[in-house]
Design an enzyme around this catalytic site. Sequence first.
Site, PDB file in Angstrom:
ATOM      1  N   ALA A  65      61.702  -3.131 -45.310  1.00 31.76           N
ATOM      2  CA  ALA A  65      62.059  -1.706 -45.348  1.00 31.76           C
ATOM      3  C   ALA A  65      63.579  -1.589 -45.307  1.00 31.76           C
ATOM      4  O   ALA A  65      64.262  -2.476 -44.780  1.00 31.76           O
ATOM      5  CB  ALA A  65      61.440  -0.997 -44.149  1.00 31.76           C
ATOM      6  N   GLY A 109      58.730  -5.825 -44.595  1.00 34.24           N
ATOM      7  CA  GLY A 109      57.904  -5.061 -45.528  1.00 34.24           C
ATOM      8  C   GLY A 109      57.725  -5.768 -46.872  1.00 34.24           C
ATOM      9  O   GLY A 109      56.751  -5.524 -47.575  1.00 34.24           O
ATOM     10  N   GLU A 112      54.881  -7.940 -46.394  1.00 34.76           N
ATOM     11  CA  GLU A 112      53.694  -7.084 -46.237  1.00 34.76           C
ATOM     12  C   GLU A 112      53.221  -6.530 -47.585  1.00 34.76           C
ATOM     13  O   GLU A 112      52.013  -6.480 -47.857  1.00 34.76           O
ATOM     14  CB  GLU A 112      54.014  -5.950 -45.249  1.00 34.76           C
ATOM     15  N   GLU A 132      60.939  -8.525 -37.995  1.00 32.82           N
ATOM     16  CA  GLU A 132      61.227  -7.202 -37.426  1.00 32.82           C
ATOM     17  C   GLU A 132      61.648  -7.263 -35.967  1.00 32.82           C
ATOM     18  O   GLU A 132      62.440  -6.442 -35.501  1.00 32.82           O
ATOM     19  CB  GLU A 132      60.002  -6.283 -37.567  1.00 32.82           C
TER      20      GLU A 132
END
Length: 259
Positions: A65, A109, A112, A132
């Site tokens: 992200a 992300g 992911e 993260e």
Amino acid sequence: MIFDTILVQVHGNVGLVTLNRPEALNALSKQLISDLVKALDKLESDDSIGCIVLTGSEKAFAAGADIKEMQSQSYPETFVHDFITDGWERVAHCRKPTIAAVAGFAVGGGCEIAMMCDFILAADSAKFGQPEIKIGVTPGAGGSQRLTRAIGKAKAMEMCLTGRMMAAEEAEQAGLVSRVIAAENLVEEALKTGQSIAEMPRPAAMFVKEQINRAFETSLGEGILYERRIFQSLFGSPDQIEGMRAFVEKRKPDFQFKK
Ligand code: CAA
């Protein structure tokens, strides 16, 4: 289809989506996720497309992200806007088969989103991670769940607790990726694999995807019953009749639903 943050091309019957924010290692900004959703909607509604390949650059599939964009959000804002929900799950909800072709970093992300695809082909340069924790949060787009299901508790715990990255070879041994490919051949091999899937009978390919994904949501007995009913439902379909007849007649099948 022209977008600011991704490139979309069609190769034969395969849609190729390339994440394209080189200045930020393809960090997944709001704009990028919104572009990705539109591209996937379009490719899914195009009957000529039988498989979608998602890739990034040589250096990064995606570095997670966008930290610069999200850093100043408060908890009420993330909750009210349901941050990392809207749009993010679109990849997992594709009904057509999807392949992540990963070179370089697929972290946070990025890892992911790759895991939301049906399978991952990794370049020998690929590095996977859920770092993260190093910026004070946890995986938020399914990493703690999908990584654990893919590689088991021990490795998933270690990766999420330490932020350690896993190189391509280890990722293949652990079951996170289906194959490792020389980086220079990655996209070509992903497109070739995508085309071979696109040429399969379309309903069977879409059913296979549903069957396997069901394995993560249900008991063994229920999953096998679901599989059996799908298997049975294909009897009498034009492609079952043609596929089995072609085998018996020793010729190549001419499937109706491949396009
Ligand atoms: N968000 C925003 N910008 C990012 C970014 C990210 N996730 N990752 C990298 N960038 C930017 C860098 O800030 C840098 O920009 P500038 O040149 O303007 O400084 C540029 O991309 C290149 O990055 P680096 O110089 O850091 O490249 P590197 O090769 O030295 O390191 C890296 C690569 C190890 C991947 C490193 O960039 C990194 O650690 N990135 C952050 C990874 C991360 O923490 N991801 C998780 C985000 S949170 C998340 O994803 C939550 C979720 O579950 C959805």
